[in-house]
Design a protein around this motif. Structure first.
Motif, PDB file in Angstrom:
ATOM      1  N   ARG A   1     -17.476  49.133  76.972  1.00  0.00           N
ATOM      2  CA  ARG A   1     -16.427  49.516  76.032  1.00  0.00           C
ATOM      3  C   ARG A   1     -16.283  48.497  74.927  1.00  0.00           C
ATOM      4  NH1 ARG A   1     -13.727  50.828  80.897  1.00  0.00           N
ATOM      5  NH2 ARG A   1     -12.481  48.944  80.723  1.00  0.00           N
ATOM      6  N   ASN A   2     -16.744  47.317  75.168  1.00  0.00           N
ATOM      7  CA  ASN A   2     -16.630  46.261  74.157  1.00  0.00           C
ATOM      8  C   ASN A   2     -17.844  46.241  73.231  1.00  0.00           C
ATOM      9  OD1 ASN A   2     -14.208  45.432  75.231  1.00  0.00           O
ATOM     10  ND2 ASN A   2     -15.164  44.011  76.707  1.00  0.00           N
ATOM     11  N   THR A   3     -18.594  47.321  73.201  1.00  0.00           N
ATOM     12  CA  THR A   3     -19.739  47.366  72.283  1.00  0.00           C
ATOM     13  C   THR A   3     -19.275  47.357  70.846  1.00  0.00           C
ATOM     14  OG1 THR A   3     -19.714  49.773  72.415  1.00  0.00           O
ATOM     15  CG2 THR A   3     -21.186  48.590  73.917  1.00  0.00           C
ATOM     16  N   THR A   4     -20.159  47.014  69.978  1.00  0.00           N
ATOM     17  CA  THR A   4     -19.826  46.893  68.561  1.00  0.00           C
ATOM     18  C   THR A   4     -19.748  48.270  67.916  1.00  0.00           C
ATOM     19  OG1 THR A   4     -22.157  46.743  67.985  1.00  0.00           O
ATOM     20  CG2 THR A   4     -21.012  44.664  68.495  1.00  0.00           C
ATOM     21  N   PRO A   5     -19.063  48.378  66.758  1.00  0.00           N
ATOM     22  CA  PRO A   5     -18.976  49.677  66.039  1.00  0.00           C
ATOM     23  C   PRO A   5     -20.343  50.215  65.646  1.00  0.00           C
ATOM     24  CG  PRO A   5     -17.307  48.163  65.241  1.00  0.00           C
ATOM     25  CD  PRO A   5     -18.171  47.367  66.171  1.00  0.00           C
ATOM     26  N   SER A   6     -21.275  49.345  65.345  1.00  0.00           N
ATOM     27  CA  SER A   6     -22.609  49.846  64.973  1.00  0.00           C
ATOM     28  C   SER A   6     -23.288  50.560  66.133  1.00  0.00           C
ATOM     29  CB  SER A   6     -23.487  48.678  64.498  1.00  0.00           C
ATOM     30  OG  SER A   6     -23.648  47.714  65.550  1.00  0.00           O
ATOM     31  N   ASP A   7     -23.058  50.024  67.367  1.00  0.00           N
ATOM     32  CA  ASP A   7     -23.629  50.709  68.532  1.00  0.00           C
ATOM     33  C   ASP A   7     -23.003  52.076  68.731  1.00  0.00           C
ATOM     34  OD1 ASP A   7     -25.252  48.553  68.950  1.00  0.00           O
ATOM     35  OD2 ASP A   7     -23.891  47.595  70.410  1.00  0.00           O
ATOM     36  N   ARG A   8     -21.667  52.111  68.536  1.00  0.00           N
ATOM     37  CA  ARG A   8     -21.002  53.419  68.690  1.00  0.00           C
ATOM     38  C   ARG A   8     -21.481  54.418  67.635  1.00  0.00           C
ATOM     39  NH1 ARG A   8     -16.414  50.134  69.836  1.00  0.00           N
ATOM     40  NH2 ARG A   8     -15.621  50.425  67.705  1.00  0.00           N
ATOM     41  N   GLU A   9     -21.652  53.940  66.418  1.00  0.00           N
ATOM     42  CA  GLU A   9     -22.147  54.842  65.380  1.00  0.00           C
ATOM     43  C   GLU A   9     -23.556  55.349  65.701  1.00  0.00           C
ATOM     44  OE1 GLU A   9     -20.686  56.172  62.849  1.00  0.00           O
ATOM     45  OE2 GLU A   9     -18.780  55.169  63.297  1.00  0.00           O
ATOM     46  N   LEU A  10     -24.374  54.425  66.238  1.00  0.00           N
ATOM     47  CA  LEU A  10     -25.722  54.840  66.617  1.00  0.00           C
ATOM     48  C   LEU A  10     -25.691  55.896  67.718  1.00  0.00           C
ATOM     49  CD1 LEU A  10     -28.765  54.472  66.358  1.00  0.00           C
ATOM     50  CD2 LEU A  10     -28.609  52.599  68.030  1.00  0.00           C
ATOM     51  N   HIS A  11     -24.791  55.679  68.700  1.00  0.00           N
ATOM     52  CA  HIS A  11     -24.642  56.658  69.786  1.00  0.00           C
ATOM     53  C   HIS A  11     -24.156  58.010  69.253  1.00  0.00           C
ATOM     54  CE1 HIS A  11     -24.041  58.080  73.844  1.00  0.00           C
ATOM     55  NE2 HIS A  11     -22.771  58.407  73.515  1.00  0.00           N
ATOM     56  N   LYS A  12     -23.218  57.970  68.320  1.00  0.00           N
ATOM     57  CA  LYS A  12     -22.723  59.216  67.722  1.00  0.00           C
ATOM     58  C   LYS A  12     -23.823  59.920  66.941  1.00  0.00           C
ATOM     59  CE  LYS A  12     -17.920  57.614  67.233  1.00  0.00           C
ATOM     60  NZ  LYS A  12     -16.859  57.305  66.260  1.00  0.00           N
ATOM     61  N   ALA A  13     -24.616  59.116  66.234  1.00  0.00           N
ATOM     62  CA  ALA A  13     -25.707  59.731  65.469  1.00  0.00           C
ATOM     63  C   ALA A  13     -26.687  60.439  66.396  1.00  0.00           C
ATOM     64  CB  ALA A  13     -26.421  58.668  64.639  1.00  0.00           C
ATOM     65  N   LYS A  14     -26.978  59.794  67.524  1.00  0.00           N
ATOM     66  CA  LYS A  14     -27.881  60.431  68.492  1.00  0.00           C
ATOM     67  C   LYS A  14     -27.274  61.722  69.042  1.00  0.00           C
ATOM     68  CE  LYS A  14     -30.214  56.184  69.997  1.00  0.00           C
ATOM     69  NZ  LYS A  14     -30.483  55.291  71.131  1.00  0.00           N
ATOM     70  N   ASP A  15     -25.933  61.674  69.317  1.00  0.00           N
ATOM     71  CA  ASP A  15     -25.281  62.900  69.811  1.00  0.00           C
ATOM     72  C   ASP A  15     -25.338  64.004  68.768  1.00  0.00           C
ATOM     73  OD1 ASP A  15     -24.734  61.710  72.178  1.00  0.00           O
ATOM     74  OD2 ASP A  15     -22.662  61.131  71.653  1.00  0.00           O
ATOM     75  N   ARG A  16     -25.078  63.640  67.516  1.00  0.00           N
ATOM     76  CA  ARG A  16     -25.134  64.660  66.460  1.00  0.00           C
ATOM     77  C   ARG A  16     -26.539  65.245  66.346  1.00  0.00           C
ATOM     78  NH1 ARG A  16     -21.718  60.958  63.735  1.00  0.00           N
ATOM     79  NH2 ARG A  16     -23.523  60.083  62.626  1.00  0.00           N
ATOM     80  N   LYS A  17     -27.541  64.369  66.452  1.00  0.00           N
ATOM     81  CA  LYS A  17     -28.918  64.855  66.363  1.00  0.00           C
ATOM     82  C   LYS A  17     -29.236  65.818  67.499  1.00  0.00           C
ATOM     83  CE  LYS A  17     -33.687  63.257  66.069  1.00  0.00           C
ATOM     84  NZ  LYS A  17     -34.589  62.086  66.091  1.00  0.00           N
ATOM     85  N   ARG A  18     -28.772  65.460  68.726  1.00  0.00           N
ATOM     86  CA  ARG A  18     -29.012  66.364  69.850  1.00  0.00           C
ATOM     87  C   ARG A  18     -28.295  67.690  69.656  1.00  0.00           C
ATOM     88  NH1 ARG A  18     -28.475  61.530  72.907  1.00  0.00           N
ATOM     89  NH2 ARG A  18     -26.270  61.992  73.258  1.00  0.00           N
ATOM     90  N   ARG A  19     -27.036  67.633  69.159  1.00  0.00           N
ATOM     91  CA  ARG A  19     -26.297  68.881  68.935  1.00  0.00           C
ATOM     92  C   ARG A  19     -26.955  69.730  67.850  1.00  0.00           C
ATOM     93  NH1 ARG A  19     -21.851  65.362  69.586  1.00  0.00           N
ATOM     94  NH2 ARG A  19     -21.587  65.194  67.335  1.00  0.00           N
ATOM     95  N   ASN A  20     -27.417  69.051  66.778  1.00  0.00           N
ATOM     96  CA  ASN A  20     -28.083  69.804  65.708  1.00  0.00           C
ATOM     97  C   ASN A  20     -29.361  70.462  66.220  1.00  0.00           C
ATOM     98  OD1 ASN A  20     -26.104  69.091  63.876  1.00  0.00           O
ATOM     99  ND2 ASN A  20     -27.199  67.267  63.155  1.00  0.00           N
ATOM    100  N   GLU A  21     -30.121  69.696  67.016  1.00  0.00           N
ATOM    101  CA  GLU A  21     -31.339  70.289  67.576  1.00  0.00           C
ATOM    102  C   GLU A  21     -31.023  71.457  68.492  1.00  0.00           C
ATOM    103  OE1 GLU A  21     -33.274  67.076  69.505  1.00  0.00           O
ATOM    104  OE2 GLU A  21     -34.042  66.160  67.657  1.00  0.00           O
ATOM    105  N   TYR A  22     -29.931  71.333  69.268  1.00  0.00           N
ATOM    106  CA  TYR A  22     -29.542  72.417  70.163  1.00  0.00           C
ATOM    107  C   TYR A  22     -29.116  73.658  69.360  1.00  0.00           C
ATOM    108  CZ  TYR A  22     -26.850  75.088  73.554  1.00  0.00           C
ATOM    109  OH  TYR A  22     -26.355  76.087  74.346  1.00  0.00           O
ATOM    110  N   ARG A  23     -28.293  73.424  68.306  1.00  0.00           N
ATOM    111  CA  ARG A  23     -27.872  74.548  67.468  1.00  0.00           C
ATOM    112  C   ARG A  23     -29.067  75.183  66.763  1.00  0.00           C
ATOM    113  NH1 ARG A  23     -23.201  71.224  66.410  1.00  0.00           N
ATOM    114  NH2 ARG A  23     -24.248  70.334  64.581  1.00  0.00           N
ATOM    115  N   GLU A  24     -30.018  74.374  66.318  1.00  0.00           N
ATOM    116  CA  GLU A  24     -31.199  74.932  65.652  1.00  0.00           C
ATOM    117  C   GLU A  24     -32.013  75.795  66.621  1.00  0.00           C
ATOM    118  OE1 GLU A  24     -33.554  75.672  62.400  1.00  0.00           O
ATOM    119  OE2 GLU A  24     -31.620  74.617  62.534  1.00  0.00           O
ATOM    120  N   ARG A  25     -32.146  75.316  67.873  1.00  0.00           N
ATOM    121  CA  ARG A  25     -32.862  76.147  68.863  1.00  0.00           C
ATOM    122  C   ARG A  25     -32.133  77.453  69.131  1.00  0.00           C
ATOM    123  NH1 ARG A  25     -33.510  71.088  71.502  1.00  0.00           N
ATOM    124  NH2 ARG A  25     -31.809  71.614  72.939  1.00  0.00           N
ATOM    125  N   GLN A  26     -30.795  77.361  69.225  1.00  0.00           N
ATOM    126  CA  GLN A  26     -30.006  78.586  69.426  1.00  0.00           C
ATOM    127  C   GLN A  26     -30.166  79.554  68.247  1.00  0.00           C
ATOM    128  OE1 GLN A  26     -28.109  79.582  72.065  1.00  0.00           O
ATOM    129  NE2 GLN A  26     -28.907  77.828  73.195  1.00  0.00           N
TER     130      GLN A  26
END
Length: 429
Positions: free
Chosen positions: A72-97
């Motif tokens: 939980r004490n990770t830096t904001p850049s790590d959280r942003e990177l994690h969010k970017a990965k989640d967005r990429k996975r969601r976009n890929e999932y929506r594109e497949r759908q």
């Protein structure tokens, strides 16, 4: 939305009181989390820290809790990177759908087009089957009649041969003296023999008549469904509606065969109701009474009729020729018109043996669409198809005489029915 939710969860977990740990242990823990993975030296450092401070190990569960807290004490850049990965996975999932949905929609369109094509093919096949069944039934009935006639002729021939043999034996037994004294007539009377002993009565093929009537009655509803199509094919719409009488007739070629076509449109100066009531009386063809027989086994006698009669014609040479007609008719009453459908099967007799014709007719009575007064428009369409055996192909004069007799009888029927209709309408006016 996900970042806010994670922050709220972190605040909720931080609100709990955690047990105090030695400073040295926390420093070792932080160094362990910061490294790429645990090693033997880091484990030894932690063990040494526990030994020097005199504190007991707290167990694996508390270690995992500390690791989660460190995450939980990770830096904001790590959280942003994690969010970017989640967005990429969601976009890929929506594109497949989306791709899958578009593929399914294309399949739905293709299958719908294929289904429509199959339905059209099935409708065309059913229509072609109905069109083919009518002449097939007629030919089948003719073949059945010919077979029954042949069997009857063979039976009659055997009886005649037996009678001839009996008579020859009788003549052989008589002496010449008896033949001189007695005439042939006296001999027959004395022996109790008459004309009925040497001939047979005419065989009535009633089952064949029934077969023809039943086959033609079954096809009347199909012919009724073809009314509009027949009128369009024969050019009924091109004829004037306000003419008193407008007729045309022609021979229509159809490959090696063909048919006679007769089209008529007549304006009657009487109301639609009066005309329909009079048509019911004249449709029974009372002017045809020669050897007239009615067929009573019909579903609705009020609207359906079946009868058999004979037409004779005397040629200029004095020779009498005849044909037998079997006619079925049915009346269909609609809201703004009355449709009368009929079929007739004509069979030649004598010199016309082996010659036949199949006639189909439509007659529609409806209020006149162009006249302002109460007038009725009668539209009639007739198709007559010759049906001759190959053995009669060389008898051209007889075939022409048969055709003339059939067509002239149709013209006579039309004129007779029209005249009777006008008389009834004038009488009821």
């Amino acid at each position: 939305m996900d970042a806010e939710f994670l922050e709220e969860v972190a605040e909720f977990l931080d609100s709990f009181d955690l047990p105090a740990f030695p400073t040295a242990f926390l420093e070792a823990e932080n160094s362990l989390v910061g490294a790429e993975g645990p090693s033997a030296s880091s484990g030894a450092a932690i063990a040494t820290t526990f030994a020097s401070d005199g504190a007991a190990p707290i167990g694996r569960k508390k270690t995992k809790t500390k690791q989660l807290k460190a995450k939980r004490n990770t830096t904001p850049s790590d959280r942003e990177l994690h969010k970017a990965k989640d967005r990429k996975r969601r976009n890929e999932y929506r594109e497949r759908q989306k791709i899958e949905r578009e593929s399914l929609q294309r399949q739905v369109g293709d299958l719908s087009a294929e289904l429509e094509q199959v339905q059209k093919i099935k409708e065309n096949e059913e229509k072609e089957a109905d069109d083919l069944m009518l002449p097939i039934l007629a030919w089948k009935t003719i073949a059945k009649r010919q077979l029954e006639g042949r069997l009857a002729s063979e039976t009659q021939q055997r009886k005649l041969q037996s009678a001839v043999r009996a008579r020859a034996a009788l003549i052989e037994d008589l002496s010449g003296l008896v033949l001189k004294r007695l005439s042939e007539g006296d001999l027959i009377v004395s022996r109790g023999l008459g004309e009925s002993s040497f001939g047979q009565k005419r065989i009535r093929l009633e089952p064949a008549d029934t077969a023809i009537f039943e086959a033609y009655l079954q096809g009347l509803n199909t012919i009724y469904a073809q009314t509009e199509e027949a009128f369009r094919a024969y050019g009924m719409d091109a004829m004037l509606d306000d003419a008193t009488v407008n007729t045309k007739q022609a021979w229509q070629h159809d490959g090696k065969t063909g048919c006679f076509q007769f089209v008529s449109k007549q304006l009657m100066p009487f109301s639609f109701k009066q005309t329909c009531q009079s048509l019911r009386h004249v449709a029974v063809m009372q002017h045809r009474q020669t050897d007239r027989e009615l067929y009573y086994d019909v579903e609705d006698p009020e609207t359906t009729m079946a009868l058999k009669y004979r037409i004779t014609s005397r040629q200029t040479s004095g020779r009498v020729m005849s044909v037998v007609l079997r006619v079925v008719a049915r009346r269909f009453e609609e809201r703004d018109r009355v449709v009368t459908i009929w079929r007739s099967f004509t069979e030649g007799e004598g010199v016309f043996t082996g010659m036949h014709s199949d006639e189909t007719g439509w007659c529609v009575a409806k209020p006149s669409p162009t006249s302002s007064a109460e007038n009725t428009l009668l539209e009639m369409c007739i198709r007559n198809v010759p049906m001759h055996f190959r053995s009669t192909a060389t008898l051209e004069p007889a075939v022409e005489q048969f055709t003339d007799l059939v067509l002239n009888s149709g013209t006579e029927d039309s004129a007779e029915i029209t005249g009777m209709l006008e008389k009834l309408l004038l009488a009821s006016a």
